[in-house]
Motif scaffolding. Structure first.
Motif, PDB file in Angstrom:
ATOM      1  N   GLY A 111       0.781  -1.229   0.000  1.00  0.00           N
ATOM      2  CA  GLY A 111       0.000   0.000   0.000  1.00  0.00           C
ATOM      3  C   GLY A 111       0.811   1.277   0.000  1.00  0.00           C
ATOM      4  O   GLY A 111       0.349   2.306   0.512  1.00  0.00           O
ATOM      5  N   ALA A 112       2.004   1.229  -0.584  1.00  0.00           N
ATOM      6  CA  ALA A 112       2.859   2.419  -0.621  1.00  0.00           C
ATOM      7  C   ALA A 112       2.667   3.186  -1.926  1.00  0.00           C
ATOM      8  O   ALA A 112       2.393   2.598  -2.975  1.00  0.00           O
ATOM      9  N   GLU A 113       2.794   4.497  -1.853  1.00  0.00           N
ATOM     10  CA  GLU A 113       2.869   5.311  -3.065  1.00  0.00           C
ATOM     11  C   GLU A 113       4.244   5.094  -3.703  1.00  0.00           C
ATOM     12  O   GLU A 113       5.208   4.741  -3.025  1.00  0.00           O
ATOM     13  N   MET A 114       4.326   5.342  -5.002  1.00  0.00           N
ATOM     14  CA  MET A 114       5.603   5.145  -5.701  1.00  0.00           C
ATOM     15  C   MET A 114       5.955   6.370  -6.525  1.00  0.00           C
ATOM     16  O   MET A 114       5.105   6.937  -7.216  1.00  0.00           O
ATOM     17  N   VAL A 115       7.211   6.762  -6.445  1.00  0.00           N
ATOM     18  CA  VAL A 115       7.776   7.796  -7.313  1.00  0.00           C
ATOM     19  C   VAL A 115       8.814   7.118  -8.194  1.00  0.00           C
ATOM     20  O   VAL A 115       9.745   6.469  -7.693  1.00  0.00           O
TER      21      VAL A 115
END
Length: 279
Positions: A83-87
């Motif tokens: 559930g992490a955002e990614m850049v």
């Protein structure tokens, strides 16, 4: 280059930053990625790892895709699971370079080298797997301070040693300062507005020759003559786009174009790193 500034600036924004080089994570190894992400449980994963040797990628496409595509796919899978955002830091090389103006986010990629193809396939993997991501495309990156081995440091070093330098004048791009890009990424993730963004230092597309002129002017080096030449004088294994400049169009449209003009950032960087530019 970018990782060092991003860690430092991220901490300045109040984030707890964990560098995965310390964790010894290999993005090509799915188990390694899953293990580290499960242990750290980050809110945001900044995926900077890549094989950026363009000619090396051309000689070994398998390793290019293993590092730049499979590695990105692995990170995206871990972000999906936890559930992490990614850049994802991508490149303006994903375009074919035939456009006469700078590229925007609405132009269609058409990568012509194995490096650019492998980076673009990384973009597609993220778009297929995730909803919460930022794909950020950089131009000709400069920065790194004492660890700088790229164009700025090379030009200054060679200009101090030689009376003449031949510099290509038929390839155009957008310089991108790692400090400015790091700040831009930090501000972008605060918005929660996911998507694809170009993030370069604004200005007209510049040739390598023009960038080199600006470097020597800022560094106060007047003992070396720059000679503009065609890229045909320096044949290389991998295709280089004629136009590799970008326009931060999505940031402009939203009123968020935080990036400073390229010359201002170049002067600041050279002054801080090489101690040759007056105030």
């Amino acid at each position: 280059m970018l990782g060092t500034d991003l860690c430092r600036i991220g901490q300045g924004y109040g984030h707890q930053v964990i560098a995965t080089d310390i964790q010894e994570m290999d993005v090509r190894d799915l188990d390694s990625v899953m293990q580290v992400i499960a242990q750290v449980r980050p809110d945001v994963v900044m995926h900077l790892a890549a094989w950026t040797d363009v000619d090396g990628c051309e000689r070994d496409p398998d390793d290019a895709f293993r590092a730049n595509t499979i590695g990105t796919h692995n990170v995206a899978l871990a972000c999906q699971k936890h559930g992490a955002e990614m850049v994802y830091v991508s490149t303006l090389c994903v375009f074919n370079g035939e456009k006469p103006q700078a590229y925007t986010e609405f132009d269609t990629p058409d990568p012509r080298s194995w490096y650019s193809q492998s980076k673009y396939q990384g973009e597609l993997a993220i778009e297929q797997l995730l909803d919460r991501y930022y794909i950020v495309r950089a131009g000709w990156m400069f920065g790194g301070g004492k660890e700088d081995k790229k164009f700025v440091a090379k030009i200054i070093e060679l200009a101090r040693q030689r009376s003449q330098l031949k510099i290509v004048d038929d390839k155009f791009g957008s310089p991108t300062y790692t400090v400015d890009m790091s700040r831009g990424i930090m501000r972008l993730i605060e918005t929660g507005v996911y998507g694809k963004y170009h993030m370069v230092n604004p200005g007209a597309p510049a040739s390598r020759y023009e960038v080199a002129q600006n470097i020597l002017a800022c560094a106060k080096i007047n003992t070396c003559e720059l000679l503009p030449v065609s890229s045909a004088e320096f044949p290389l294994p991998a295709y280089r786009p004629r136009m590799e400049a970008g326009r931060n169009y999505m940031l402009e449209l939203r009123g968020w174009n935080w990036m400073r003009p390229g010359m201002e950032s170049l002067e600041e960087y050279i002054k801080a790193t090489f101690h040759t530019c007056s105030g």
